[in-house]
Design an enzyme around this catalytic site. Sequence first.
Site, short mmCIF file in Angstrom:
data_model
loop_
_atom_site.label_atom_id
_atom_site.label_comp_id
_atom_site.label_asym_id
_atom_site.label_seq_id
_atom_site.Cartn_x
_atom_site.Cartn_y
_atom_site.Cartn_z
N TYR A 144 -41.83 26.93 37.66
CA TYR A 144 -40.77 25.91 37.55
C TYR A 144 -40.20 25.68 38.94
O TYR A 144 -39.90 26.64 39.66
CB TYR A 144 -39.68 26.40 36.60
CG TYR A 144 -38.48 25.47 36.51
CD1 TYR A 144 -37.24 25.87 37.02
CD2 TYR A 144 -38.56 24.22 35.92
CE1 TYR A 144 -36.13 25.03 36.94
CE2 TYR A 144 -37.46 23.38 35.84
CZ TYR A 144 -36.24 23.79 36.35
OH TYR A 144 -35.14 22.96 36.28
N ASP A 239 -42.47 27.89 46.97
CA ASP A 239 -41.14 27.74 46.38
C ASP A 239 -40.54 29.14 46.27
O ASP A 239 -40.84 29.88 45.33
CB ASP A 239 -41.25 27.07 45.00
CG ASP A 239 -39.89 27.01 44.31
OD1 ASP A 239 -39.78 26.34 43.26
OD2 ASP A 239 -38.95 27.66 44.81
N LYS A 267 -30.49 29.57 45.57
CA LYS A 267 -29.91 30.76 44.97
C LYS A 267 -29.24 31.71 45.98
O LYS A 267 -28.12 31.47 46.42
CB LYS A 267 -30.99 31.47 44.14
CG LYS A 267 -31.45 30.58 42.94
CD LYS A 267 -32.42 31.29 42.05
CE LYS A 267 -33.07 30.34 41.07
NZ LYS A 267 -32.30 30.14 39.82
#
Length: 428
Positions: A144, A239, A267
């Site tokens: 994702y 990613d 994050k």
Amino acid sequence: MKRTRSKLFFERAKDVIPGGVNSPVRACKAVNSYPVFFERGEGAYLIDADGNRYIDYVCSWGPLILGHAHPNVIAEVYFASKRGTSFGAPTWLEVEMAEIIRECIPSMEKVRLVNSGTEATMSALRLARAYTGRKKIIKFDGCYHGHADSLLVKAGSGLATFGIPASPGVPEELTAHTLSLPFNDEEAVKEAFEKHGSEIACVILEPVPANMGVVLPKEGFLSFLREITQRYGALLIFDEVITGFRLGLGGAQEKFGIKPDLTCLGKIIGGGLPVGAYGGRAEIMNLVAPEGPVYQAGTLSGNPIAVSAGLATIKELKKPGAYERLEALSKMLEEGLKEILKDLSLPYQVVRCASMLTLFFHDKPVTNFSEAQACDTNKFARFWQGMLERGVYLPPSQFEAWFVSLAHTEREIEETLRAVRETLREIR
Ligand code: KE4
């Protein structure tokens, strides 16, 4: 545990917010439950609206590697906010953040700060397409990368057909250039490049996926991707929104010794506030406006308060022993889980990479998304509920990672393992 106020808040929330939440996974539908509304976090703990305390392994889905309300993070946020919240103009803090990212992740020769992981990956894709002049992208089932249109493709579309939109509202024209392949499947990647090599702009992946649960790259898979993308003139995009500063200061690329062309972060670099970043080789990044023609912008990109939280977090992680401590606690959790499964003769799988792990309710190893999908998600839902009742807050989905923070201690790990043992006994 009584969660009367959470239920009340949720009913009111549903009346004004779609699904009552601002991000779908928080609705706890996957675990046949309703969201717990939290009032505050303290170190490794969350306290909900009814005053119940939980050991937290969601850690805001990864950012809170120091735990909740770390004093140094709060102090930096406080002092930054007293100087004003946003200027819409550069501050020194953004330069410091870009420099510290480059110092820790040298492949990121130039860095652009954005506000989320989605913005980071969306921008990196646009840049890869501009740099190569090509349209097609390869991703992997179960990885994702946020909710940018090109990346919302149905898993398993595989070679037969290009991306099928995974969501209404995403025109097939936007996913028609996306190929989603099984993770760890070198043959599928080889075949895609043999068929479409001259049209492929990039391969984007989570180098250690954590959105199908934690899945490890097979030996040589990452170096294979590095070699084949180089050979066909496609870019390799890591990613590292989750793995960046999670697996170590240098993320997965340092751990596995692979140098991608572009890297996406999020994050942890925001320390719980909205910060994302993308970066890579200067010759590629110099295409980004205003240096070059590839447009990308953001009102609050590099926001001084958010960046202050990220800098304070990274500064703690740079202290000697931080990652060794995370490794020791995470190893203790992993080994404890495996011991319980053995004692109870349960065939479930524990997969860990550094301070993130997943307990798969599956009797066979999980190496890709289709295997992850074979998990007993109903059993996981009952496990999640049982753990919640015992004061342990796990990610409300089989396809997520448990995160250990520097605020966890042996005490929390032992209490967690006790709750696991009791819950697995109860639901077996
Ligand atoms: P955000 O746009 O949510 O900041 O980042 C998107 C993203 C990009 N790349 C990876 C590897 C990610 O894991 C994410 C977001 N992660 C999810 C859960 N694993 C965030 C939780 C949510 O969607 O509420």
